[in-house]
Design an enzyme around this catalytic site. Structure first.
Site, PDB file in Angstrom:
ATOM      1  N   ASP A  70      40.951  25.843  19.474  1.00 45.71           N
ATOM      2  CA  ASP A  70      41.942  24.875  19.911  1.00 45.71           C
ATOM      3  C   ASP A  70      43.310  25.504  19.642  1.00 45.71           C
ATOM      4  OD1 ASP A  70      43.346  22.678  20.811  1.00 45.71           O
ATOM      5  OD2 ASP A  70      42.191  21.207  19.666  1.00 45.71           O
TER       6      ASP A  70
HETATM    7  C1  BGC Z   1      44.279  19.815  22.131  1.00 45.35           C
HETATM    8  C2  BGC Z   1      43.307  20.419  23.130  1.00 45.35           C
HETATM    9  C3  BGC Z   1      44.062  20.979  24.304  1.00 45.35           C
HETATM   10  C4  BGC Z   1      45.068  22.012  23.804  1.00 45.35           C
HETATM   11  C5  BGC Z   1      45.865  22.683  24.904  1.00 45.35           C
HETATM   12  C6  BGC Z   1      45.379  20.776  21.774  1.00 45.35           C
HETATM   13  O1  BGC Z   1      46.372  20.123  21.068  1.00 45.35           O
HETATM   14  O2  BGC Z   1      43.595  19.398  20.986  1.00 45.35           O
HETATM   15  O3  BGC Z   1      42.402  19.425  23.543  1.00 45.35           O
HETATM   16  O4  BGC Z   1      43.190  21.529  25.243  1.00 45.35           O
HETATM   17  O5  BGC Z   1      45.962  21.361  22.919  1.00 45.35           O
HETATM   18  O6  BGC Z   1      46.819  21.841  25.423  1.00 45.35           O
END
Ligand code: BGC
Length: 702
Positions: free
Chosen positions: A260
Site C-alpha cells: 500500500d
Molecule cells: C489506500 C489504497 C490506495 C492507495 C493509492 C492508499 O492510501 O489505502 O487503497 O490504492 O492509497 O491511492
C-alpha cells in the site's frame, strides 16, 4: 453525460513481433514461461527497476502508481490507478463512471452482477490507459464502524467474499487489466491504520479473513496489496508468515505483492513483498544490490507474469489517461447494478411499490436533491453529474421537474393526477401533510471515508430529527417510505413508524433512476444484507482491547475469533435489527423440504406471489456441540457455505441445488497446517436470510 472518445483498440501486435529477437512473444508458451524468458534478457538494473514505483508524477502524465517502461525490450510502463469501484481521475473529474461500491454490489449476492461490474470497470481502466486496477477491496467487515467497509465486497462473511470476488477478478482481467485484491490482510479498521497491530491467530485468519483472498487467487488474480497495519506485531508488508508462508506457499498465490502507498518499512523482499509503492524508499537500485540475484529474478517473473496473462504484451494499451471513458451505456449499467443491489428492508401493508397514478407524494430530505453516491478516499470517483432522485421521481410520474435547491417546498402537478412536493426536511412537516399526501418518501444518507472510522452508526442530528418528525406523522392512508444510502450498517430506531424501508448503500451515480424504478415497481428488489444491522451501538460488546485497541490503539486483539457479525448474534441468541442475508421482495417465495444426497442439497423454491422476482437461496452449515482441532474451539451455530440467486415468474418453481465442497466442511488444522474435514454431524439449513431458515436437515460428514 459525456460521450466516449478514443476507446480501446484491440490491435493485436503479436503478429508483428520477431520471435527470434523477442522470444518471449511466443504465445504458445505459458505466461510464466514468457515472463521467465523476458526476465533472462533484462540487465540487473532493469530488473531492479521493476521493483519500485516512481511516484504519481505530473497530473495527466502519470497514474497513481507508475513503473517506467523498458523500451529496449518493449516492456510497457506499468500504470496503476485507484480504485476498487471505478477509475479515480481527480485531474479530470467526471471522465469516468461512479459505479456502486464493492459492498453495494455484494448486496446483489449475484455472481452475474459482480461480473458485469468488474467488466465495466475494467473497460474504463483499459480505456484510460491503465494496466492495473487497484481493486477490488475484499477485507471481511469485522468492525461495523470501519470507514472502508463500503469498499469491500465481502460484507461480514468470508464465504460471501470468496464467491463474489471470483467473477470480478475474471471480468477485470478479461479487459486486459491486472486486478489487485486489497488490503492483505486484516486491514479491518481505519483508526490508527498506520500503526495498529491486528493480533489474530492462525485459525481465525484462515477461516475468517483469508477466504476472499483465496477466491481471488483461484480466479487468477495478478496482484495483491499488503496493508498499512501490522499483523501480530509485524508490519503487513514485511510479514513473512502472512505473505511468504500463508499467501504464497499455503494459498499458492503466484502473482506479486505491492505495498500500500507508503506501507513499506524495510527491504522486505525476502519476507514476501515484491514491489514498493509508490516510491523507492526501501526498494531502490542501491538497496536491491544486496539481495541475491535469484530472488530478484523470481520477483521480476512474479511481476511480469500477470501482464502476459492478461494480454498487456500481446495487445499493448494505446489509450491515454485524458480519455473521457464514461458513456450513456455505462451509466445505464450503473443503474442496473444499483437496482440489483437495492435491499427492501421492510414493507408493511405492502406499502411498496407505489402506484404512479393519482399519487400525491411528498419528497423529503436533501439527499433527494443532492445525493452522496460514494464514500471518500482513494476509492472515490466523482461523476460528471448525478441525476437527483427528485427528478427521477418527477419523470416517472410525468410531473415537471422541481428545483430542489431552494429550501422549503415547491410542488408540481401533472395531468394524470400525480403531484410532487419537495421539502428539504429542515422544518417540521406541515400539519395537513397526512391528509394532503398519499405518501412521503424520506431520503437520508450518511457516508464514510478512508483514513477514519465512523464515530457512530447514526445519520447525524439533523437527519435523525427529520426522520423522527416525519415518521411520527399518522394518517389512515398515509404511507411513510424511507430510502437510506449508507457506507455500512446503521441504526434505525424509528423503523417501527415507517411502512417501507429501502437501502442502497453507496449506490453510484445512477442511483436516482435506480431507486425510483424500485419504489414504483419497475424493478422488484432482490438485494440481501451482506452484513448485520444492529439494534444499538457496539451491540457485540467489543472491548477496547478488541477495537480500536489498547496501548493507544497500537494493539487490536481478535479474542472474538469467529464470533462477529451473525455468528455473534447466533451464539448470544440476540435478534439483530436486520439479519445478515435479509432482504424482502414484492413477491413471496415458498421453500419445500430439503433433500440431501451426499454433498448435494436440494430444495424446491416457488414464487408464490403476483410478480416476477428473484430469491437468494442461502445455505448455512453448523456443527453444534462438536469441536475440532487441537484448540477445541467452539463452532459457530451456523455459517454461510452456499447461495444462489434464482429468477422466477409468478407460480414458477425451481429445484435449488447447492453442493458443498470438502473445504466448506473443513477447519484449518494448525497442527497439520492444512484443511481437515469436520467429521461429524452437520446441521444443514436453507433459507431466505440467516434468521429466516425455511428448511433443515442433517448431513453426515465423513
Ligand atoms: C489506500 C489504497 C490506495 C492507495 C493509492 C492508499 O492510501 O489505502 O487503497 O490504492 O492509497 O491511492
Amino acid at each position: 453525460v459525456a460521450t466516449v472518445t478514443n476507446v480501446s483498440a484491440n490491435n493485436n501486435n503479436n503478429n508483428n513481433k520477431n520471435l527470434a529477437t523477442d522470444p518471449w512473444m511466443n504465445a504458445q508458451s505459458s505466461p510464466e514461461q514468457r515472463a521467465r524468458i523476458l526476465m533472462s534478457h533484462m540487465t540487473s538494473e532493469e530488473k531492479r527497476s521493476m521493483l519500485y514505483g516512481t511516484g504519481d508524477g505530473e497530473k495527466h502524465a502519470n497514474y497513481v502508481g507508475n513503473v517506467p517502461a523498458i523500451p529496449r525490450l518493449n516492456i510497457p510502463a506499468l500504470k496503476y490507478n485507484d480504485g476498487p469501484q471505478g477509475f479515480r481521475d481527480n485531474a479530470m473529474l467526471g471522465s469516468t463512471t461512479a459505479w456502486p461500491s464493492g459492498l453495494t454490489v455484494a448486496a446483489s449476492w449475484d455472481t452475474e452482477t459482480m461480473r458485469t461490474w468488474g467488466e465495466a470497470m475494467g473497460k474504463e481502466f483499459f480505456d484510460k490507459g491503465a494496466n492495473v486496477q487497484l481493486g477490488p477491496g475484499v477485507c471481511v467487515a469485522r468492525i461495523p464502524r470501519n470507514g472502508r467497509n463500503f469498499e469491500y465486497l465481502s460484507g461480514e462473511d468470508p464465504h460471501l467474499g470468496y464467491i463474489l470476488v471470483q467473477p470480478v477478478i475474471n471480468a477485470i482481467q478479461g479487459q486486459q487489466v491486472v486486478a489487485n485484491a486489497k488490503h492483505y490482510v486484516n486491514n479491518n479498521q481505519e483508526t490508527n491504520r498506520h500503526f495498529v497491530s491486528e493480533n489474530v491467530d492462525e485459525r481465525t485468519r484462515f477461516e475468517m479473513y483469508y477466504p476472499p483472498f483465496k477466491g481471488a487467487i483461484e480466479a487468477g488474480v495478478g496482484s495483491m496489496m499488503c496493508s498499512y497495519n501490522k499483523i501480530n506485531h509485524i508490519w503487513s508488508c514485511e510479514n513473512n508468515s502472512t505473505l511468504m508462508t500463508d499467501l504464497k506457499t499455503r494459498m499458492g498465490f503466484k502473482g506479486y505483492v505491492m505495498s500500500d502507498w507508503g506501507a513499506t518499512h524495510s527491504l522486505s523482499i525476502e519476507q514476501g513483498l515484491d514491489q514498493e509503492m509508490p516510491l523507492n524508499k526501501s526498494f531502490n537500485q542501491e538497496s536491491l544490490k544486496t539481495i541475491p540475484q535469484y530472488i530478484i529474478d523470481d520477483t521480476v517473473v512474479r511481476i511480469l507474469t500477470p501482464f502476459f496473462q492478461v494480454g498487456t504484451f500481446d495487445n499493448p494499451n494505446p489509450n491515454e489517461i485524458s480519455n473521457n471513458v464514461t458513456s450513456v451505456e455505462h451509466v445505464e449499467i450503473a443503474r442496473e447494478l444499483s437496482e440489483n443491489s437495492t435491499i427492501l428492508l421492510k414493507n408493511d401493508e405492502e406499502a411498496l411499490p407505489l402506484k404512479a397514478h393519482n399519487l400525491k407524494v411528498a419528497i423529503v430530505g436533501t439527499q433527494a436533491w443532492n445525493p452522496i453516491v460514494h464514500g471518500g478516499g482513494s476509492g472515490e470517483v466523482v461523476p460528471a453529474w448525478v441525476k437527483p432522485p427528485l427528478w427521477s421521481i418527477c419523470d416517472i410520474l410525468g410531473v415537471e421537474r422541481i428545483d430542489g435547491s431552494t429550501s422549503g417546498s415547491s410542488n408540481c402537478n401533472a395531468g394524470n393526477g400525480n403531484c410532487v412536493t419537495y421539502y428539504d426536511g429542515t422544518d417540521s412537516p406541515p400539519p395537513s401533510v397526512s391528509s394532503e399526501f398519499d405518501a412521503a418518501i424520506l431520503f437520508i444518507q450518511t457516508t464514510s471515508s478512508e483514513g477514519s472510522d465512523r464515530t457512530n452508526l447514526t445519520f447525524g442530528t439533523s437527519q435523525e430529527e427529520m426522520v423522527t418528525k416525519w415518521s411520527a406523522v399518522e394518517g389512515k392512508f398515509f404511507k411513510k417510505i424511507l430510502v437510506m444510502s449508507t457506507p455500512g450498517a446503521v441504526l434505525t430506531p424509528w423503523s417501527d413508524r415507517l411502512h417501507g424501508m429501502l437501502l442502497n448503500f453507496m449506490p453510484g451515480q445512477a442511483m436516482g433512476d435506480a431507486i425510483t424504478n424500485v419504489i414504483f415497481g419497475e424493478v422488484n428488489p432482490s438485494g440481501k444484507l451482506p452484513l448485520t444491522f444492529p439494534n444499538k451501538e457496539n451491540e457485540q460488546e467489543m472491548t477496547e482491547s478488541q477495537y480500536p485497541g489498547l496501548d493507544n490503539a497500537g494493539n487490536a486483539t481478535y479474542t472474538e475469533g469467529f464470533f462477529f457479525g451473525y455468528r455473534w448474534y447466533d451464539k448470544h441468541k440476540v435478534t439483530p435489527k436486520y439479519s445478515f442475508g435479509h432482504g424482502l421482495s414484492y413477491t413471496t417465495f415458498s421453500y419445500g423440504k430439503l433433500s440431501i444426497s451426499g454433498r448435494t442439497i436440494s430444495c424446491d423454491i416457488t414464487n408464490t406471489g403476483e410478480v416476477y422476482g428473484s430469491e437468494v437461496v442461502q445455505l448455512y452449515v453448523g456443527f453444534s456441540d462438536q469441536k475440532f482441532g487441537s484448540d477445541q474451539r467452539e463452532e459457530p451455530v451456523k455459517q454461510l457455505k452456499g447461495f444462489e440467486k434464482y429468477y422466477l415468474s409468478p407460480g414458477e418453481s425451481i429445484t435449488a441445488t447447492l453442493t458443498l465442497t470438502d473445504r466448506d466442511l473443513s477447519y484449518w488444522n494448525v497442527d497439520s497446517k492444512s484443511w481437515s474435514l469436520k467429521v461429524g454431524k452437520a446441521d444443514i439449513s436453507v433459507g431466505s436470510s440467516s434468521s429466516d431458515i425455511r428448511s433443515n436437515g442433517v448431513m453426515n460428514v465423513q
